[in-house]
Design an enzyme around this catalytic site. Sequence first.
Site, short mmCIF file in Angstrom:
data_model
loop_
_atom_site.label_atom_id
_atom_site.label_comp_id
_atom_site.label_asym_id
_atom_site.label_seq_id
_atom_site.Cartn_x
_atom_site.Cartn_y
_atom_site.Cartn_z
N ILE A 31 52.68 -1.29 -92.12
CA ILE A 31 53.19 -1.20 -93.49
C ILE A 31 52.12 -0.71 -94.47
O ILE A 31 52.43 -0.19 -95.53
CB ILE A 31 53.74 -2.59 -93.93
CG1 ILE A 31 54.75 -2.45 -95.05
CG2 ILE A 31 52.61 -3.54 -94.32
CD1 ILE A 31 55.52 -3.74 -95.32
N GLY A 93 38.84 -10.03 -88.52
CA GLY A 93 39.79 -9.45 -89.47
C GLY A 93 41.24 -9.66 -89.11
O GLY A 93 42.12 -9.04 -89.72
N HIS A 100 48.54 -8.10 -81.59
CA HIS A 100 48.96 -6.71 -81.86
C HIS A 100 47.79 -5.78 -81.61
O HIS A 100 46.64 -6.11 -81.89
CB HIS A 100 49.48 -6.56 -83.29
CG HIS A 100 48.58 -7.13 -84.34
ND1 HIS A 100 48.50 -8.48 -84.60
CD2 HIS A 100 47.71 -6.54 -85.18
CE1 HIS A 100 47.62 -8.69 -85.57
NE2 HIS A 100 47.12 -7.53 -85.93
N HIS A 102 46.37 -2.15 -82.76
CA HIS A 102 46.47 -1.07 -83.74
C HIS A 102 46.19 0.25 -83.01
O HIS A 102 45.16 0.36 -82.34
CB HIS A 102 45.41 -1.21 -84.84
CG HIS A 102 45.49 -2.45 -85.68
ND1 HIS A 102 46.00 -2.45 -86.95
CD2 HIS A 102 45.09 -3.72 -85.44
CE1 HIS A 102 45.91 -3.67 -87.47
NE2 HIS A 102 45.36 -4.47 -86.56
P1 AMP Z 1 45.37 -7.63 -88.48
O1 AMP Z 1 44.59 -7.63 -89.77
O2 AMP Z 1 44.62 -7.02 -87.32
O3 AMP Z 1 45.94 -8.99 -88.17
O4 AMP Z 1 46.57 -6.63 -88.72
C1 AMP Z 1 47.79 -7.02 -89.29
C2 AMP Z 1 48.46 -5.75 -89.70
O5 AMP Z 1 49.83 -6.02 -89.94
C3 AMP Z 1 47.90 -5.11 -90.97
O6 AMP Z 1 47.42 -3.81 -90.68
C4 AMP Z 1 49.11 -5.11 -91.92
O7 AMP Z 1 49.14 -3.95 -92.74
C5 AMP Z 1 50.28 -5.15 -90.94
N1 AMP Z 1 51.52 -5.68 -91.47
C6 AMP Z 1 51.69 -6.79 -92.22
N2 AMP Z 1 53.00 -6.96 -92.50
C7 AMP Z 1 53.66 -5.94 -91.92
C8 AMP Z 1 55.04 -5.56 -91.86
N3 AMP Z 1 56.01 -6.27 -92.45
N4 AMP Z 1 55.35 -4.42 -91.19
C9 AMP Z 1 54.39 -3.68 -90.60
N5 AMP Z 1 53.08 -4.01 -90.60
C10 AMP Z 1 52.72 -5.11 -91.27
#
Ligand code: AMP
Length: 114
Positions: A31, A93, A100, A102
């Site tokens: 997002i 982070g 997940h 990236h």
């Molecule tokens: P992390 O900081 O590695 O835990 O990554 C979490 C990621 O989830 C971040 O890059 C956010 O931008 C992403 N994120 C949070 N909410 C959403 C959402 N509703 N849809 C897609 N990505 C999201």
Amino acid sequence: MADCLFCQIVAGTTPTKKIYEDEQVLAFDDINPQAPVHVLVIPTRHVVSLDDTQDSDAALLGQLMVVCAKIARERGLDVSGYRVVANTGREAGQTVFHLHLHVLGGRSFAWPPG
Ligand code: AMP
Ligand code: ZN
């Protein structure tokens, strides 16, 4: 887990544009993209982080990586290169505590990461 954002995305109660889906794995656009391509690849089952995995998760972790490579090829990143990141724990982070990966690409990245 009802209060987990990514479980809600798997369940469809939080909307997102799904890029890839099978029984074990779901992928969707981040997002808040940090690169021209920024896709998240997650297990459909709630797993907190890499630290929450064990030997029996080897096939799942393999499938997550295979899907990352598939998406990178689909987005044309296989020639230019791309980065796959699993932030694990707060100091790394991690902000969403559902595992997940990236998939980031479409620009140059610095090393070491910040
Ligand atoms: P992390 O900081 O590695 O835990 O990554 C979490 C990621 O989830 C971040 O890059 C956010 O931008 C992403 N994120 C949070 N909410 C959403 C959402 N509703 N849809 C897609 N990505 C999201
Ligand atoms: Zn979850």
